[in-house]
Design an enzyme around this catalytic site. Structure first.
Site: not given
Ligand code: UD1
Ligand code: CA
Length: 465
Positions: A12, A18, A382
């Site tokens: 690697a 490219r 709520n």
């Protein structure tokens, strides 16, 4: 002979020109992991990390930092003088002189554990000095060609540039993936001469070198050319990404997950999804996301490092990051949960509601147009439409606490730090700056006055002028 120690070397060090990128090629991502990570995952099936070495060169620091967590070793190839030279850099690595050495490329992410297993098995059974994975390509241009000799053995590998017209017609190509007998590899590799044209040491030249000493190289032809596809451009990167995504979606569908338009979803490798969960089109499930059974994720929603308990539903166009929905909880469409947001069992989060570092208790609701940040909200509360927690004073963040069963009226502004007691009410349109005690009504707005007949008087005045 089969339980010889196995070492893996992953090449690697190349630049990857490219890709046209400042990022090392092997760190580009496809299928939810960088290319090198895919290779490491596959190689893990044949060798442990402490027997795995990555040869790095270009952007070595970047590459090392990215995969350090895997516990592998690194060898720096300062100057890229060919694939043979890259492998030679590992000659002194501890333990690599014994058993077998498998060579992989960091930019070939689709190689499967099953194929590597076959490589090990065939190599062990045949007694060859080297085994090379090959495949047939309709268009072999650019690859090294496999020249077969007596009994199907590999006589040599000829690179494109050196190939005769006749050899260019060979469709069997070199994958670059090999298994070697370590005791033959190292002395023979050291004897390979640099290529006269390029000055590089080609690993492929080792084959002829072994042959001359009477050692056999055998091919392992595989059917799926994708497995040995090397990434050179971002076009190929996208192609490989599609293959990974396709594999993951298929695996989940076969395990009992419904995916609508599976070709449009993006699901990372480690994502887990329970049976009978339904995933809509264009959904992205990223990172360490885990969905329980019978969940629903609506179209175009993105979940990252998040968890849905059984039966939870995220409706279309929602974003859920580092957050958690309890059993049967719902969020969206167009909800945003982030930074450790949590919704308890059966909680409901509606459209255009954002939760940041906020827990919404079981059965609580925030159905429309709210921002709840740094808040702890109890059960069955709520939160009315348009409620905003003012959690930031320009310098610091402050918390808001809302007790069980509290009712926050629409369009309320809760200026943190502030507490809304359990069972209390906040009148709609309030600006709340002080604590509201439990069971009280907090009103933070001016009283309404009605001026009788004001409008009629105005109309009459306008008519006269
Ligand atoms: C190589 C093979 C070719 C094979 C092809 C398959 C040789 C001479 N040729 O060609 O037969 O068909 O792979 O894809 O081996 N690398 C280093 N250091 C170096 C040079 C390369 O680490 O000095 C790494 C690269 O980062 C890359 C891999 O080795 O991951 C292959 O190198 P590359 O230059 O792409 O080889 P090819 O020309 O494709
Ligand atoms: Ca290549």
């Amino acid at each position: 002979m089969t339980n010889q120690p196995v070492s893996v070397v992953i090449l690697a060090a190349g630049l990857g020109t490219r890709m046209k990128s400042g990022l090392a090629k092997v760190l580009h991502r496809a299928g939810g992991a960088c290319l090198l990570e895919h290779v490491l995952r596959a190689s893990h099936s044949i060798a442990p990390p402490e027997r795995t070495t990555a040869v790095i060169g270009h952007q070595a620091g970047q590459v090392r930092a990215m995969v350090e967590g895997y516990g592998i070793r690194f060898q720096v190839q300062a100057e890229q003088r060919g694939t043979g030279h890259a492998l030679l850099c590992c000659a002194e690595t501890a333990g690599i002189g014994e058993g077998r050495v498998v060579v992989l490329y960091g930019d070939c992410p689709l190689i499967s554990p099953a194929t590597l297993q076959r490589l090990m098995e065939q190599h062990a059974v045949s007694g060859a000095a080297a085994t090379v994975i090959t495949t047939h390509l309709k268009d072999p241009t650019g690859y090294g060609r496999i020249v077969r000799g007596a009994g199907g053995r590999v006589e040599g590998i000829v690179e494109e540039k050196a190939a005769s017209e006749e050899q260019k017609g060979i469709t069997e190509i070199n994958s670059g993936i090999y298994c070697f007998e370590a005791r033959l590899l190292w002395p023979h590799l050291a004897a390979v001469e640099p290529n006269p044209a390029s000055g590089e040491i080609y690993l492929t030249d080792l084959v002829a070198n072994l042959n001359e000493s009477g050692h056999v190289t055998l091919p392992l032809p595989i059917d799926d050319p994708n497995e040995i596809l090397g990434i050179n451009t971002r076009v190929e990167l996208a192609y490989v990404d599609r293959i990974f995504r396709g594999r993951k979606a298929r695996e989940l569908m076969l395990a009992g997950v419904t995916i609508e338009k599976p070709e449009t979803v993006t699901i990372d490798l480690d994502v887990e999804v329970g049976r009978d969960t339904l995933i809509g089109p264009f959904v992205q499930l990223l990172g360490a996301t885990r969905l329980g059974e019978e969940c629903v994720v609506g179209a175009c929603s993105i979940l990252e490092n998040s968890e849905l308990a059984r039966g939870a539903r995220v409706h279309a166009f929602s974003s859920v990051v580092d957050s958690r929905l309890g059993e049967g909880a719902e969020a969206g469409p167009y909800a945003r949960l982030r930074m450790g947001a949590e919704a308890g069992a059966g909680a409901q989060i509606g459209n255009f509601v954002e939760l940041k570092k906020t827990s919404l208790g079981a059965g609580s609701k925030a159905m429309h147009l709210a921002y709840l940040g740094d808040s702890t909200i109890g059960e069955r509360a709520n939160i009315g439409a348009g409620t905003i927690t003012c959690n930031y004073d320009g310098r610091k963040k402050h918390p808001t606490a809302i007790g069980d069963g509290a009712f926050v009226g629409s369009n309320s502004t809760l200026v943190a730090p502030v507490e809304i007691g359990a069972g209390s009410y906040v009148a709609a349109g309030s600006v709340i700056t002080k604590h509201v005690p439990s069971d009280a009504l907090g009103i933070g707005r001016s009283h309404q006055t009605n001026k009788a007949d004001w409008a009629r008087a105005r109309r009459e005045k306008n008519r006269q002028s």
